[in-house]
Design a protein around this motif. Structure first.
Motif, short mmCIF file in Angstrom:
data_model
loop_
_atom_site.label_atom_id
_atom_site.label_comp_id
_atom_site.label_asym_id
_atom_site.label_seq_id
_atom_site.Cartn_x
_atom_site.Cartn_y
_atom_site.Cartn_z
N ALA A 261 5.09 2.85 -21.04
CA ALA A 261 3.81 2.36 -20.52
C ALA A 261 3.38 3.32 -19.43
O ALA A 261 4.09 4.26 -19.09
N GLU A 262 2.19 3.09 -18.90
CA GLU A 262 1.68 3.87 -17.76
C GLU A 262 1.29 2.88 -16.66
O GLU A 262 0.14 2.78 -16.26
N LEU A 263 2.28 2.14 -16.19
CA LEU A 263 2.00 1.08 -15.23
C LEU A 263 1.54 1.61 -13.89
O LEU A 263 0.80 0.93 -13.17
N GLY A 264 1.97 2.82 -13.55
CA GLY A 264 1.52 3.40 -12.29
C GLY A 264 0.01 3.56 -12.26
O GLY A 264 -0.65 3.20 -11.27
N GLU A 268 -2.61 1.43 -9.90
CA GLU A 268 -3.57 2.15 -9.04
C GLU A 268 -4.99 1.71 -9.36
O GLU A 268 -5.81 1.50 -8.45
N SER A 269 -5.30 1.55 -10.64
CA SER A 269 -6.63 1.11 -11.04
C SER A 269 -6.91 -0.30 -10.54
O SER A 269 -8.01 -0.60 -10.06
N ALA A 270 -5.91 -1.18 -10.64
CA ALA A 270 -6.08 -2.55 -10.17
C ALA A 270 -6.33 -2.57 -8.66
O ALA A 270 -7.20 -3.31 -8.17
N ALA A 271 -5.57 -1.77 -7.92
CA ALA A 271 -5.75 -1.71 -6.47
C ALA A 271 -7.13 -1.19 -6.11
O ALA A 271 -7.79 -1.68 -5.19
N TYR A 274 -9.66 -3.87 -6.67
CA TYR A 274 -9.55 -4.86 -5.59
C TYR A 274 -10.27 -4.36 -4.34
O TYR A 274 -11.05 -5.11 -3.72
N ILE A 275 -10.05 -3.11 -3.98
CA ILE A 275 -10.70 -2.54 -2.80
C ILE A 275 -12.22 -2.61 -2.94
O ILE A 275 -12.94 -3.01 -2.02
N SER A 276 -12.71 -2.23 -4.11
CA SER A 276 -14.16 -2.26 -4.35
C SER A 276 -14.71 -3.67 -4.26
O SER A 276 -15.80 -3.90 -3.70
N ALA A 277 -13.97 -4.63 -4.81
CA ALA A 277 -14.43 -6.02 -4.79
C ALA A 277 -14.46 -6.59 -3.38
O ALA A 277 -15.36 -7.35 -3.02
N VAL A 278 -13.48 -6.21 -2.56
CA VAL A 278 -13.46 -6.67 -1.17
C VAL A 278 -14.63 -6.06 -0.40
O VAL A 278 -15.35 -6.75 0.34
N ARG A 279 -14.86 -4.77 -0.57
CA ARG A 279 -15.91 -4.09 0.18
C ARG A 279 -17.30 -4.56 -0.22
O ARG A 279 -18.21 -4.64 0.61
N SER A 280 -17.46 -4.91 -1.48
CA SER A 280 -18.77 -5.35 -1.95
C SER A 280 -19.02 -6.83 -1.67
O SER A 280 -20.15 -7.30 -1.80
N GLY A 281 -17.97 -7.55 -1.31
CA GLY A 281 -18.11 -8.98 -1.10
C GLY A 281 -17.94 -9.80 -2.36
O GLY A 281 -18.05 -11.03 -2.33
N GLU A 282 -17.66 -9.14 -3.47
CA GLU A 282 -17.46 -9.85 -4.74
C GLU A 282 -16.22 -10.73 -4.70
O GLU A 282 -16.15 -11.78 -5.34
N PHE A 283 -15.24 -10.30 -3.94
CA PHE A 283 -14.01 -11.08 -3.77
C PHE A 283 -13.82 -11.41 -2.29
O PHE A 283 -14.00 -10.54 -1.44
N PRO A 284 -13.49 -12.65 -1.95
CA PRO A 284 -13.24 -13.77 -2.87
C PRO A 284 -14.51 -14.39 -3.39
O PRO A 284 -15.50 -14.51 -2.64
#
Length: 292
Positions: A261-264, A268-271, A274-284
């Protein structure tokens, strides 16, 4: 400690167990023991082994049906950020072994004796191994050939199962000149003598690391004990990989490893998402919290 608070209605359900893969005969067991591994060798059923150093990873591999988990001193490279296994302590290994043992209910757990905890005397080795067994290991692994036969005999005689390790032995990397193939040419005779001495001393298995395939194949046929290969060809009784190499967690992995697999990249993509969602206010989002 959990990463979030939840009441019973929102708590995640436990992950389902995965039954051992069918058709594996002696390894189709709820708990793998040494006699099952020996029966697998005798019946030609290949044995699977991966490293793990924590409860989360160990539980995943255990559910997948792995036969053996190695709590390796590769903990130093993979988890602790060292450039080699040499700085790993017995305390490090004891803590990691206990975590794996708490999470794995099926696999046979082997723990590495780290550098400096067994070389001085068989008695030192027994004291170190006893700590790892009390932490939850079912066996210990140590590096070295015939010179370790007395140590292996004391451990095995005292009820501590032993896995030997020959070929490239990472704890001896400075004297070996780095990660180099061992057992070539005249070295093959010495490696074979070492393997036979360790079998006679009472080891129940031996890991061959970076050993020429013909040598590992011949010893697998000659020895009555289990052989586990890593960079030693396809004809040993089983195979072991460092889990981060197997799962593609890093940009580089050794040539003898296959990246399943290429879990690394995925992590990295998931992180990044997450960063983008936090900065945009999409999350939470509204489904991630309660107003009352």
């Amino acid at each position: 400690m959990t990463g979030y608070l939840a009441d019973d209605s929102t708590a995640s359900a436990p992950l389902p167990s995965v039954s051992p893969q069918p058709g594996r005969g002696p390894l189709d067991k709820k708990r793998i023991r040494i006699q099952h591994l020996q029966a697998a060798k005798e019946q030609g059923v290949r044995i699977s082994m991966l490293t793990a150093y924590d409860a989360l990873t160990a539980s995943i591999f255990d559910r997948a049906g792995i036969d053996m988990i190695l709590v390796g001193d590769s903990l130093g490279n993979v988890v602790l950020g060292y450039s080699s296994t040499l700085p790993v302590t017995l305390d490090d290994m004891e803590r990691a072994t206990a975590a794996v043992a708490r999470a794995a209910s099926r696999a046979l757990i082997v723990a590495d004796l780290p550098f400096g905890t067994y070389e001085a005397s068989p008695e030192q080795a027994f004291a170190s191994a006893a700590r790892l067994m009390k932490a939850g290991a079912h066996a210990v692994k140590l590096e070295g050939g015939a010179a370790r036969a007395e140590t292996v005999a004391l451990l095995a005689g005292g009820g501590i199962p032993v896995v030997a390790h020959l070929g490239y032995t990472p704890q001896s990397e400075n004297s070996l000149g780095g990660p180099r193939m061992q057992g070539r040419g005249e070295g093959a005779k010495k490696l074979m003598e070492d393997a036979r001495a360790l079998e006679a001393a009472g080891a129940f298995a031996v890991v061959f690391e970076m050993v020429p395939e013909p040598v590992a194949t011949q010893l697998t046929k000659e020895l009555s004990i289990i052989t586990i290969g890593i960079g030693a060809g396809p004809y040993t009784d089983g195979q072991v990989l460092v889990w981060s190499d197997m799962a593609g967690m890093t940009s580089w992995s050794p040539s003898f490893a296959r990246r399943f697999a290429e879990l690394g990249r995925e992590l990295e993509s998931a992180a990044s998402s997450y960063i983008s969602a936090v900065r945009s206010g999409e999350f939470p989002g509204s489904d991630n919290y309660r107003s009352e």
